[in-house]
Design an enzyme around this catalytic site. Structure first.
Site, mmCIF file in Angstrom:
data_model
loop_
_atom_site.group_PDB
_atom_site.id
_atom_site.type_symbol
_atom_site.label_atom_id
_atom_site.label_comp_id
_atom_site.label_asym_id
_atom_site.label_seq_id
_atom_site.Cartn_x
_atom_site.Cartn_y
_atom_site.Cartn_z
ATOM 1 N N ALA A 126 1.117 -1.029 -0.199
ATOM 2 C CA ALA A 126 0.202 0.077 -0.019
ATOM 3 C C ALA A 126 0.973 0.829 -0.071
ATOM 4 O O ALA A 126 0.366 2.067 0.106
ATOM 5 C CB ALA A 126 -0.950 -0.015 1.149
ATOM 6 N N ASN A 192 1.678 -3.153 8.000
ATOM 7 C CA ASN A 192 2.332 -3.648 6.779
ATOM 8 C C ASN A 192 3.077 -2.419 6.712
ATOM 9 O O ASN A 192 4.471 -2.469 6.353
ATOM 10 C CB ASN A 192 1.646 -4.206 6.257
ATOM 11 C CG ASN A 192 0.271 -5.283 6.505
ATOM 12 O OD1 ASN A 192 1.202 -6.135 6.256
ATOM 13 N ND2 ASN A 192 -0.376 -5.085 6.066
ATOM 14 N N HIS A 222 -1.197 8.121 4.100
ATOM 15 C CA HIS A 222 0.329 7.085 4.727
ATOM 16 C C HIS A 222 1.162 8.954 4.320
ATOM 17 O O HIS A 222 1.409 9.139 3.610
ATOM 18 C CB HIS A 222 0.912 6.220 4.025
ATOM 19 C CG HIS A 222 0.079 5.276 3.739
ATOM 20 N ND1 HIS A 222 -0.248 4.148 5.521
ATOM 21 C CD2 HIS A 222 -1.218 3.982 3.142
ATOM 22 C CE1 HIS A 222 -1.440 3.913 4.921
ATOM 23 N NE2 HIS A 222 -2.020 3.174 3.816
HETATM 24 N N1 LIG Z 1 2.156 -5.018 2.601
HETATM 25 C C1 LIG Z 1 0.694 -4.282 2.354
HETATM 26 O O1 LIG Z 1 0.535 -3.269 2.400
HETATM 27 C C2 LIG Z 1 -0.950 -4.975 2.564
HETATM 28 C C3 LIG Z 1 -1.829 -3.905 2.794
HETATM 29 C C4 LIG Z 1 -3.389 -4.957 2.643
HETATM 30 C C5 LIG Z 1 -3.298 -6.378 3.793
HETATM 31 N N2 LIG Z 1 -2.036 -6.876 3.629
HETATM 32 C C6 LIG Z 1 -1.466 -8.331 4.226
HETATM 33 O O2 LIG Z 1 -2.025 -9.135 2.744
HETATM 34 C C7 LIG Z 1 -2.412 -10.144 3.809
HETATM 35 C C8 LIG Z 1 -3.480 -10.640 2.641
HETATM 36 O O3 LIG Z 1 -4.521 -8.854 2.730
HETATM 37 P P1 LIG Z 1 -6.611 -10.175 2.662
HETATM 38 O O4 LIG Z 1 -7.073 -8.558 2.728
HETATM 39 O O5 LIG Z 1 -6.872 -10.043 1.468
HETATM 40 O O6 LIG Z 1 -7.198 -10.116 3.988
HETATM 41 P P2 LIG Z 1 -8.294 -11.327 3.960
HETATM 42 O O7 LIG Z 1 -8.040 -11.125 5.617
HETATM 43 O O8 LIG Z 1 -9.092 -10.906 3.105
HETATM 44 O O9 LIG Z 1 -7.333 -12.757 3.666
HETATM 45 C C9 LIG Z 1 -7.102 -13.474 3.929
HETATM 46 C C10 LIG Z 1 -6.904 -15.141 3.470
HETATM 47 O O10 LIG Z 1 -6.099 -16.423 4.111
HETATM 48 C C11 LIG Z 1 -6.383 -17.233 4.567
HETATM 49 N N3 LIG Z 1 -5.392 -17.331 5.034
HETATM 50 C C12 LIG Z 1 -4.905 -16.866 6.687
HETATM 51 N N4 LIG Z 1 -3.811 -17.488 7.285
HETATM 52 C C13 LIG Z 1 -3.672 -19.135 6.291
HETATM 53 C C14 LIG Z 1 -2.955 -20.270 5.734
HETATM 54 N N5 LIG Z 1 -1.957 -20.190 7.146
HETATM 55 N N6 LIG Z 1 -2.832 -20.970 5.026
HETATM 56 C C15 LIG Z 1 -3.983 -20.605 3.964
HETATM 57 N N7 LIG Z 1 -4.834 -19.778 4.466
HETATM 58 C C16 LIG Z 1 -4.979 -18.637 5.103
HETATM 59 C C17 LIG Z 1 -7.295 -16.708 5.555
HETATM 60 O O11 LIG Z 1 -8.017 -18.074 5.475
HETATM 61 C C18 LIG Z 1 -8.022 -15.670 4.585
HETATM 62 O O12 LIG Z 1 -9.626 -16.249 3.605
HETATM 63 C C19 LIG Z 1 -2.406 -10.359 4.953
HETATM 64 O O13 LIG Z 1 -1.537 -10.423 5.871
HETATM 65 C C20 LIG Z 1 -3.147 -8.649 5.357
HETATM 66 O O14 LIG Z 1 -1.841 -8.407 6.389
HETATM 67 C C21 LIG Z 1 -0.610 -5.786 3.161
#
Ligand SMILES: NC(=O)c1ccc[n+]([C@@H]2O[C@H](COP(=O)([O-])OP(=O)(O)OC[C@H]3O[C@@H](n4cnc5c(N)ncnc54)[C@H](O)[C@@H]3O)[C@@H](O)[C@H]2O)c1
Length: 269
Positions: A126, A192, A222
């Site tokens: 992000a 993140n 941000h």
């Molecule tokens: N880098 C960034 O700027 C940034 C921005 C937004 C989100 N993120 C991260 O990206 C990731 C995904 O975000 P999202 O919005 O899609 O979340 P989300 O909650 O919609 O989806 C995450 C999915 O991963 C699955 N999951 C969790 N642990 C698992 C495992 N051990 N094995 C298999 N599946 C698993 C869950 O069941 C869920 O369906 C999160 O960790 C979030 O913090 C990062």
């Protein structure tokens, strides 16, 4: 870089994974062949995949055939799936950078990638200017600050509720001023961006983080400011959610798509 189709395995079936799947349907060079989900969700996910991305299979582990892995799931998935894939020599991209506030995990990733003779790529997600920050670091950085502003209700369910009455404040209110390590620990949902800025720049113990509940704004903002031998920069980002999924930041999905495109494109940027 390859002229053939690259077989990609996604880890996770949430908002980001679904947005990536939808955008890569019928891509000329990239094929999402598998989506790794928890074992109990395989049947349900497979039914959903039939609608979004035909030919993609829900599995409980990264298959042997994976040429590239993209994690969009969370901390536990990095332990369970990314580390074993790296050890087998499969390159991996990670979006759950907040998980890397845990130094032991950073070391485990580094060890696994070295063992497999491959690399783990930390995606910018992000936030922008990560290229500038990581380049500037090579000549020495004096200070890096990250300020995260959200409308008051965006802080619901966090320790911010103990700092002020989120539904009553009328002025921007500082919730926390701390080093990135403490900020990531106390506000994991904000970790993140703080972790990405820290890893690219001065590290978790030297990056200053300020978190603000701001009733004068309607979107998340941000801000990153860096000073060093290179000069200085100030960045302000007002990211939008995806139009079809307000839970996902558009730029995080786009940063994952850029990472995947760069694996098959003759020119990368
Ligand atoms: N880098 C960034 O700027 C940034 C921005 C937004 C989100 N993120 C991260 O990206 C990731 C995904 O975000 P999202 O919005 O899609 O979340 P989300 O909650 O919609 O989806 C995450 C999915 O991963 C699955 N999951 C969790 N642990 C698992 C495992 N051990 N094995 C298999 N599946 C698993 C869950 O069941 C869920 O369906 C999160 O960790 C979030 O913090 C990062």
């Amino acid at each position: 870089m390859t002229n053939c189709t690259l077989n990609v395995t996604l880890i996770g079936d949430g908002a980001i994974a679904k947005a990536i799947l939808e955008r890569l349907t019928n891509h000329a060079k990239l094929r999402i062949t598998h989506v790794v989900v928890r074992a109990e969700k395989i049947a349900m996910t497979q039914a959903e995949l039939e609608k979004i991305s035909k030919g993609c299979t829900a599995v409980s582990h990264v298959p042997e055939s994976a040429a590239l892995v993209l994690e969009c799931a969370g901390h536990s998935a990095i332990h369970e799936h990314v580390i074993p894939a790296l050890e087998r020599g499969v390159p991996c991209g990670i979006v759950s950078i907040g998980a890397l506030s845990d130094e032991a995990l950073v070391e485990a990733l580094s060890r696994a990638a070295s063992q497999g003779g491959t690399q783990v790529h930390l995606l910018s997600g992000a936030i922008g200017a990560i290229d500038a920050l990581a380049s500037a670091k090579l000549a020495g950085l004096d200070s890096v600050t990250y300020t995260g502003r959200k409308p008051p209700l965006g802080w619901k369910g966090s320790p911010a509720e103990d700092v002020c009455d989120l539904s009553a404040i009328t002025q921007p209110t500082i919730l926390l001023r701390a080093k990135a390590r403490e900020a990531s620990h106390l506000y994991p949902k904000n970790a993140n961006v703080a972790a990405t800025v820290s890893l690219a720049g001065l590290g978790l113990d030297h990056t200053e983080v300020t978190l603000i509940a701001d009733p004068t704004i309607t979107e998340n903002i941000h801000e990153v400011e860096a000073h060093g031998a290179f000069g200085s920069f100030k960045l302000e980002m007002r990211g939008k959610p995806l139009p079809d999924n307000p839970k996902t930041s558009m730029l995080t999905v786009l940063s994952a798509l850029r990472f995947l495109e760069n694996q098959t494109s003759p020119i990368t940027i």
